[in-house]
Motif scaffolding. Structure first.
Motif, PDB file in Angstrom:
ATOM      1  N   ASP A   7       0.899  -0.992   0.080  1.00 43.06           N
ATOM      2  CA  ASP A   7      -0.016  -0.078  -0.037  1.00 43.06           C
ATOM      3  C   ASP A   7       0.804   1.214  -0.008  1.00 43.06           C
ATOM      4  OD1 ASP A   7      -2.306  -1.295  -0.246  1.00 43.06           O
ATOM      5  OD2 ASP A   7      -2.469  -1.501   2.335  1.00 43.06           O
ATOM      6  N   VAL A   8       1.927   1.272   0.902  1.00 46.02           N
ATOM      7  CA  VAL A   8       2.801   2.400   0.886  1.00 46.02           C
ATOM      8  C   VAL A   8       3.563   2.210  -0.524  1.00 46.02           C
ATOM      9  CG1 VAL A   8       5.047   3.374   2.038  1.00 46.02           C
ATOM     10  CG2 VAL A   8       3.075   2.187   3.439  1.00 46.02           C
ATOM     11  N   LEU A   9       3.845   1.424  -0.939  1.00 47.25           N
ATOM     12  CA  LEU A   9       4.756   1.442  -2.246  1.00 47.25           C
ATOM     13  C   LEU A   9       4.054   2.162  -3.382  1.00 47.25           C
ATOM     14  CD1 LEU A   9       7.134   0.836  -3.836  1.00 47.25           C
ATOM     15  CD2 LEU A   9       6.277  -1.291  -4.339  1.00 47.25           C
ATOM     16  N   GLY A  10       2.458   1.667  -3.197  1.00 50.32           N
ATOM     17  CA  GLY A  10       1.624   2.300  -4.230  1.00 50.32           C
ATOM     18  C   GLY A  10       1.471   3.685  -4.023  1.00 50.32           C
ATOM     19  N   LYS A  11       1.661   4.305  -2.802  1.00 49.81           N
ATOM     20  CA  LYS A  11       1.155   5.672  -2.800  1.00 49.81           C
ATOM     21  C   LYS A  11       2.606   6.330  -3.231  1.00 49.81           C
ATOM     22  CE  LYS A  11      -1.952   5.183   1.259  1.00 49.81           C
ATOM     23  NZ  LYS A  11      -2.072   5.497   2.617  1.00 49.81           N
ATOM     24  N   VAL A  12       3.759   5.939  -2.938  1.00 44.78           N
ATOM     25  CA  VAL A  12       5.040   6.282  -3.572  1.00 44.78           C
ATOM     26  C   VAL A  12       4.941   6.322  -5.186  1.00 44.78           C
ATOM     27  CG1 VAL A  12       7.384   6.208  -3.623  1.00 44.78           C
ATOM     28  CG2 VAL A  12       6.259   5.695  -1.369  1.00 44.78           C
ATOM     29  N   VAL A  13       4.613   5.325  -5.547  1.00 48.42           N
ATOM     30  CA  VAL A  13       4.723   5.308  -6.967  1.00 48.42           C
ATOM     31  C   VAL A  13       3.748   6.369  -7.777  1.00 48.42           C
ATOM     32  CG1 VAL A  13       3.626   3.769  -9.069  1.00 48.42           C
ATOM     33  CG2 VAL A  13       4.970   2.794  -7.405  1.00 48.42           C
ATOM     34  N   GLU A  14       2.422   6.589  -6.900  1.00 44.07           N
ATOM     35  CA  GLU A  14       1.744   7.659  -7.560  1.00 44.07           C
ATOM     36  C   GLU A  14       2.129   8.833  -7.297  1.00 44.07           C
ATOM     37  OE1 GLU A  14      -1.911   9.275  -9.293  1.00 44.07           O
ATOM     38  OE2 GLU A  14      -1.304   7.100  -9.079  1.00 44.07           O
ATOM     39  N   ALA A  15       2.820   9.294  -6.321  1.00 42.85           N
ATOM     40  CA  ALA A  15       3.602  10.534  -5.921  1.00 42.85           C
ATOM     41  C   ALA A  15       4.340  10.731  -6.858  1.00 42.85           C
ATOM     42  CB  ALA A  15       3.868  10.472  -4.520  1.00 42.85           C
ATOM     43  N   VAL A  16       5.449   9.845  -7.163  1.00 41.35           N
ATOM     44  CA  VAL A  16       6.603   9.994  -8.286  1.00 41.35           C
ATOM     45  C   VAL A  16       6.127  10.053  -9.782  1.00 41.35           C
ATOM     46  CG1 VAL A  16       8.640   8.750  -8.946  1.00 41.35           C
ATOM     47  CG2 VAL A  16       8.116   8.670  -6.686  1.00 41.35           C
ATOM     48  N   ALA A  17       5.177   9.504  -9.814  1.00 40.25           N
ATOM     49  CA  ALA A  17       4.594   9.081 -11.416  1.00 40.25           C
ATOM     50  C   ALA A  17       3.798  10.783 -11.666  1.00 40.25           C
ATOM     51  CB  ALA A  17       3.634   8.216 -11.564  1.00 40.25           C
ATOM     52  N   THR A  18       3.489  11.366 -10.790  1.00 41.65           N
ATOM     53  CA  THR A  18       2.671  12.584 -10.903  1.00 41.65           C
ATOM     54  C   THR A  18       3.603  13.895 -10.582  1.00 41.65           C
ATOM     55  OG1 THR A  18       1.459  12.565  -8.744  1.00 41.65           O
ATOM     56  CG2 THR A  18       0.395  11.591 -10.713  1.00 41.65           C
ATOM     57  N   ALA A  19       4.676  13.656  -9.903  1.00 40.73           N
ATOM     58  CA  ALA A  19       5.766  14.794  -9.679  1.00 40.73           C
ATOM     59  C   ALA A  19       6.200  15.692 -10.610  1.00 40.73           C
ATOM     60  CB  ALA A  19       6.756  14.234  -8.741  1.00 40.73           C
ATOM     61  N   VAL A  42       6.380   3.247 -11.365  1.00 42.05           N
ATOM     62  CA  VAL A  42       6.325   4.531 -12.071  1.00 42.05           C
ATOM     63  C   VAL A  42       6.060   4.349 -13.658  1.00 42.05           C
ATOM     64  CG1 VAL A  42       7.296   6.725 -12.445  1.00 42.05           C
ATOM     65  CG2 VAL A  42       7.080   5.788 -10.246  1.00 42.05           C
ATOM     66  N   ALA A  43       7.068   3.498 -14.317  1.00 43.92           N
ATOM     67  CA  ALA A  43       6.891   3.402 -15.563  1.00 43.92           C
ATOM     68  C   ALA A  43       5.526   2.723 -16.196  1.00 43.92           C
ATOM     69  CB  ALA A  43       8.023   2.141 -16.350  1.00 43.92           C
TER      70      ALA A  43
END
Length: 305
Positions: free
Chosen positions: A127-139, A266-267
């Motif tokens: 769950d945390v990894l998913g939130k980080v992926v989303e944050a990085v992908a939209t940063a 992210v990719a």
């Protein structure tokens, strides 16, 4: 045990939380880590006596590591012991002795690395990894901080993100880390990488980034360490320190495992763009690779004639 750790080794959880435990609880932890299979068969009174503390402290220790009580700890340790025995034929242990020959050293180092990857995968919070992926992908931009061995991991994450067209920078100088953090803003992401979670330079840079509104991410082996206090999201690894610091290698391998998972996530968020970017970067560096034949010899360069 909490759901997110129900399938991971209780020993991994104990090692990761060890620095944040009270002194008496650390003594209980040492008894468990030194001989988990023995503790699985002992009463709570025997464990308390071995640790030089009370049964109440043992119970507090169980709750601190996310286990409901001592009976649950015994069950978790018994299950972990059974898993360990199933792989006993390849378990070489982590400590490297002065008399070990080079073959044994290779076996122990590679085993430590393999276990670091396996245990990291078992305990990573999806769950945390998913939130980080989303944050990085939209940063808007991603700044990555790390010093020492963690600097190499920071550079690896930056290079991976850069190859798929994400604006990213990696810093390992304290002053540049702080100036970088100071110009971040909401919508940006700052990632701090520290095995111990107590690297002052990295913690300070992440704190400054958070103060300026950036989403902060920590990658550490210890979820209760100082870096977690300045992070919005904490990703954890599972690597052990061993003789001659072969654990330093294992910690880097574990960090790179999490970085790879983050990168792929992210990719996937920008799949078509990522594929185009990877193709473009591959084409750009292609002419700088020497072509070889099947026999290993270099092919002659094309002269254009």
């Amino acid at each position: 045990m909490t759901a997110e750790h129900s399938e991971s080794s209780p020993l991994v959880r104990i090692r990761s939380l060890l620095p944040g435990l009270a002194r008496a609880e650390q003594r209980v932890a040492k008894v468990v880590l030194d001989s988990p299979h023995t503790v699985a068969r002992r009463s709570i009174t025997e464990v308390a006596e071995a640790a030089g503390t009370s049964e109440t402290t043992v119970t507090r220790f169980c709750k601190a590591i996310g286990v409901g009580g001592y009976p649950e700890l015994r069950i978790a340790l018994a299950a972990d012991t059974a898993r360990s025995e199933a792989r006993a034929d390849r378990d070489l242990g982590g400590e490297i002795a002065p008399e070990d020959d080079l073959k044994t050293v290779v076996g122990k180092v590679t085993f430590a690395d393999a276990r670091a990857v396996e245990e990291t995968a078992e305990q990573v919070d999806i769950d945390v990894l998913g939130k980080v992926v989303e944050a990085v992908a939209t940063a808007g931009r991603v700044d990555v901080y790390g010093v020492g061995a963690s600097a190499f991991v920071a550079a690896d994450l930056q290079q991976k993100l850069h190859r798929i067209g994400r604006v990213s920078f990696a810093w390992n100088d304290t002053h540049i880390m702080l100036t970088s953090a100071a110009v971040l803003s909401p919508g940006d992401v700052a990632v701090g990488i520290s095995h111990t979670g107590a690297t002052a330079d990295t913690v300070e840079a992440l704190r400054v980034a958070r103060e300026h509104g950036a989403t902060t991410v920590a990658l550490t082996n210890y979820p209760t360490s100082p870096i977690a206090e300045v992070a919005d999201h904490v990703l954890t690894t599972a690597a052990r320190e061993t003789t001659f610091r072969s654990g330093a290698t294992a910690s880097r391998i574990a960090q790179l495992t999490v970085v790879d998972c983050l990168f792929i996530g992210v990719a996937q968020q920008h799949l078509d763009q990522s594929i185009r970017a990877l193709d473009s970067t591959r084409d750009a560096v292609g002419p700088h690779r020497l072509e070889t034949r099947h026999d290993g010899r270099r092919k002659p360069r094309e002269t254009g004639k």
